[in-house]
Design a protein around this motif. Structure first.
Motif, PDB file in Angstrom:
ATOM      1  N   ALA A 120       0.816  -1.219   0.000  1.00 52.76           N
ATOM      2  CA  ALA A 120       0.000   0.000   0.000  1.00 52.76           C
ATOM      3  C   ALA A 120       0.849   1.269   0.000  1.00 52.76           C
ATOM      4  CB  ALA A 120      -0.935  -0.002   1.205  1.00 52.76           C
ATOM      5  N   THR A 121       1.918   1.286   0.781  1.00 48.30           N
ATOM      6  CA  THR A 121       2.747   2.488   0.861  1.00 48.30           C
ATOM      7  C   THR A 121       3.404   2.794  -0.476  1.00 48.30           C
ATOM      8  OG1 THR A 121       3.145   2.086   3.203  1.00 48.30           O
ATOM      9  CG2 THR A 121       4.646   3.596   2.091  1.00 48.30           C
ATOM     10  N   LEU A 122       3.945   1.777  -1.126  1.00 48.39           N
ATOM     11  CA  LEU A 122       4.579   2.011  -2.426  1.00 48.39           C
ATOM     12  C   LEU A 122       3.559   2.448  -3.472  1.00 48.39           C
ATOM     13  CD1 LEU A 122       7.192  -0.851  -2.375  1.00 48.39           C
ATOM     14  CD2 LEU A 122       7.691   1.590  -2.662  1.00 48.39           C
ATOM     15  N   GLN A 123       2.387   1.831  -3.470  1.00 48.71           N
ATOM     16  CA  GLN A 123       1.362   2.243  -4.434  1.00 48.71           C
ATOM     17  C   GLN A 123       0.989   3.710  -4.244  1.00 48.71           C
ATOM     18  OE1 GLN A 123      -2.020  -0.279  -5.378  1.00 48.71           O
ATOM     19  NE2 GLN A 123      -0.994  -1.987  -4.369  1.00 48.71           N
ATOM     20  N   CYS A 124       0.777   4.119  -3.011  1.00 55.13           N
ATOM     21  CA  CYS A 124       0.408   5.519  -2.738  1.00 55.13           C
ATOM     22  C   CYS A 124       1.538   6.473  -3.104  1.00 55.13           C
ATOM     23  CB  CYS A 124       0.039   5.696  -1.270  1.00 55.13           C
ATOM     24  SG  CYS A 124      -1.512   4.919  -0.822  1.00 55.13           S
ATOM     25  N   LEU A 125       2.727   6.172  -2.646  1.00 54.26           N
ATOM     26  CA  LEU A 125       3.873   7.044  -2.893  1.00 54.26           C
ATOM     27  C   LEU A 125       4.139   7.215  -4.386  1.00 54.26           C
ATOM     28  CD1 LEU A 125       6.260   8.625  -1.684  1.00 54.26           C
ATOM     29  CD2 LEU A 125       7.525   6.471  -1.603  1.00 54.26           C
ATOM     30  N   LEU A 126       4.112   6.119  -5.117  1.00 51.73           N
ATOM     31  CA  LEU A 126       4.434   6.185  -6.543  1.00 51.73           C
ATOM     32  C   LEU A 126       3.345   6.863  -7.365  1.00 51.73           C
ATOM     33  CD1 LEU A 126       6.113   2.701  -6.911  1.00 51.73           C
ATOM     34  CD2 LEU A 126       7.219   4.949  -6.894  1.00 51.73           C
ATOM     35  N   ARG A 127       2.141   6.895  -6.848  1.00 50.22           N
ATOM     36  CA  ARG A 127       1.062   7.607  -7.548  1.00 50.22           C
ATOM     37  C   ARG A 127       1.080   9.100  -7.240  1.00 50.22           C
ATOM     38  NH1 ARG A 127      -2.818   2.581  -6.557  1.00 50.22           N
ATOM     39  NH2 ARG A 127      -2.353   1.501  -8.488  1.00 50.22           N
ATOM     40  N   LEU A 128       1.742   9.489  -6.173  1.00 46.98           N
ATOM     41  CA  LEU A 128       1.822  10.904  -5.814  1.00 46.98           C
ATOM     42  C   LEU A 128       2.947  11.636  -6.541  1.00 46.98           C
ATOM     43  CD1 LEU A 128       1.242  10.740  -1.953  1.00 46.98           C
ATOM     44  CD2 LEU A 128      -0.307  11.682  -3.671  1.00 46.98           C
ATOM     45  N   LEU A 129       3.995  10.916  -6.888  1.00 44.73           N
ATOM     46  CA  LEU A 129       5.146  11.546  -7.536  1.00 44.73           C
ATOM     47  C   LEU A 129       4.936  11.643  -9.043  1.00 44.73           C
ATOM     48  CD1 LEU A 129       7.979   9.683  -5.613  1.00 44.73           C
ATOM     49  CD2 LEU A 129       7.281  12.068  -5.320  1.00 44.73           C
TER      50      LEU A 129
END
Length: 149
Positions: free
Chosen positions: A57-66
């Motif tokens: 979940a953290t990687l999915q969120c982070l990578l969608r924000l950048l």
């Protein structure tokens, strides 16, 4: 300890459990998250029940924000990390396991201002190898990349 366990079972029940989206949440989760947020001086905190869910979940969120990120992932990263990365449209490159020279070679080919995240484990869960953390962080910093450990 046994008496406390019996009181907790009497008050909250017992079972195999499941994720919060299946079994719901309760006051203990909310209290823990509130306490963690306050401790870190943040608006909110989120506790995950598993490491797999946390990585994914953290990687999915982070990578969608950048904007237009590239992910540089160690070839022996856990499936939870790989799944989180592959669930996004982020460009990804895999570097040889614990090979900082190969990582640097890939980073050197990227624009300095492009968002970059180097994703690796401290102790690889599947085989116990230890990452050269200081060297990876140093190289990532030189090329303006974040690290996800």
């Amino acid at each position: 300890v046994a008496a406390a366990m019996h009181r907790a079972v009497a008050e909250y029940g017992a079972g195999s459990g499941g994720s919060r989206n299946i079994g719901g949440t309760h006051a203990h989760y909310a209290a823990l998250e509130s306490s963690l947020a306050e401790w870190h001086g943040k608006e909110a905190a989120l506790v995950f029940p598993t490491g797999y869910g946390s990585n994914d979940a953290t990687l999915q969120c982070l990578l969608r924000l950048l904007p237009d990120p590239i992910v540089l992932s160690d070839e022996l990263n856990h499936a939870s990390i790989i799944n989180g990365i592959c669930s996004t449209k982020a460009e990804r490159r895999v570097f040889r396991h614990n090979d900082v020279d190969h990582l640097e070679e890939i980073l050197a080919g990227q624009p300095l201002d492009r968002p970059k995240i180097v994703v690796f484990e401290s102790v690889y869960s599947m085989d116990g190898d230890v990452a050269p953390i200081e060297r990876i962080v140093k190289v990532a910093h030189e090329y303006n990349a974040l690290t996800f450990l």
